[in-house]
Design an enzyme around this catalytic site. Structure first.
Site, short mmCIF file in Angstrom:
data_model
loop_
_atom_site.label_atom_id
_atom_site.label_comp_id
_atom_site.label_asym_id
_atom_site.label_seq_id
_atom_site.Cartn_x
_atom_site.Cartn_y
_atom_site.Cartn_z
N VAL A 71 0.86 -1.18 0.00
CA VAL A 71 0.00 0.00 0.00
C VAL A 71 0.90 1.23 0.00
O VAL A 71 1.81 1.35 0.83
CB VAL A 71 -0.90 -0.02 1.26
CG1 VAL A 71 -1.66 1.29 1.40
CG2 VAL A 71 -1.86 -1.20 1.21
N CYS A 72 0.66 2.15 -0.93
CA CYS A 72 1.49 3.36 -1.01
C CYS A 72 1.33 4.21 0.24
O CYS A 72 0.22 4.57 0.62
CB CYS A 72 1.10 4.19 -2.23
SG CYS A 72 1.85 5.83 -2.22
#
Lengths: 130, 139
Positions: free
Chosen positions: A77-78
């Site tokens: 997940v960024c």
């Protein structure tokens, strides 16, 4: 073949996460390798552990977690996109002084470099978005 | 970050949405700025409503959004100097290159001469350009 996957939309409003899940299952079934699955934009919301969809509906976060555990997938997940949208793991919770974290099992939070690296390492980078 | 040493791929970042209204333009720019550190062959494409991202004199005071348009003029400092704008997208919106901000870079192989990095290309030429990329990320 070695695939990198990008998911740019959140669960349920858009079908991109569902399509990516089906694609990944099919690719693994054919013996392909999934280098990494990168969640960006609202796609980071796929990593929330707090969703409680109706019992007769699919539970996307749970399906991703289970698939990751079964096949050793790297679900990233960024961090920049996640912080904007309130997606935190335990470390980020502490760092920002929040009182809850919500990242599902099997997901990890990391930087955009992980997306670029997926583009470099994978034979094909496949985007699921609008 | 360590990657497979010596691998240089052609990365194309497609920008197709208006700068405000959705977050795609801003978060695309964030990807591009990170990507610049990876020594890959980077091209940026602005097409469809994405051409509005490069318009000059943007003023976001009335909408409470951060005006990030000045960041594009810093792309040259990141060695990003292949920026393509689709001609038809401009025309369809009544825009010309004069409505866009000037984008330049300093050429280290030519005594740091300031050179243009923004190119208006037709749809067919753009098709060929995209076709030769290794990785296309569309925002």
């Amino acid at each position: 073949m070695k695939f990198g996957i990008v998911i740019n939309e959140g669960p349920y409003t858009h079908q991109s996460s569902d399509s990516a899940l089906q694609f990944v299952k099919a690719a693994l079934g054919k013996g392909h390798e999934i280098f990494r699955i990168f969640f960006y934009h609202d796609g980071v919301n796929n990593g929330t552990d707090l969703g409680v969809p109706p019992q007769d509906d699919r539970n996307l976060a749970k399906e991703w977690s289970e698939l990751a555990e079964k096949h050793g997938l790297d679900l990233v997940v960024c961090i920049a996109a996640a912080q904007r949208r309130g997606m935190l793991d335990a470390d980020e919770m502490k760092r920002h002084g929040k009182n809850a974290s919500n990242l599902s099992k099997g997901f990890r939070i990391s930087g955009l470099g992980q997306l670029i690296e997926a583009g470099i390492q994978a034979d094909r980078l496949v985007t699921f978005g609008d | 970050m360590e990657t497979a040493e010596g691998v240089v791929k052609k990365f194309c970042y497609m920008n197709r949405k208006a700068p405000y209204g959705t977050i795609y333009a801003l978060e695309s720019l964030e990807v591009v700025l990170i990507a610049a550190a990876f020594d890959q062959d980077i091209s940026l494409v602005f097409a469809d409503d994405g051409v509005y991202q490069l318009t000059k004199d943007q003023d976001t005071d009335g909408i409470g959004m951060k005006n990030f348009s000045k960041t594009y003029s810093a792309l040259g400092d990141y060695d990003i100097n292949k920026i393509y704008v689709e001609k038809e997208s401009l025309e369809e919106r009544g825009l010309s290159v004069d409505d866009l901000q000037a984008l330049t870079y300093e050429d280290e192989d030519d005594d740091w001469a300031e050179k243009n990095s923004l190119f208006v290309v037709g749809r067919e030429e753009l098709t060929a350009l995209i076709d030769e990329q290794d990785v296309v990320l569309s925002f």
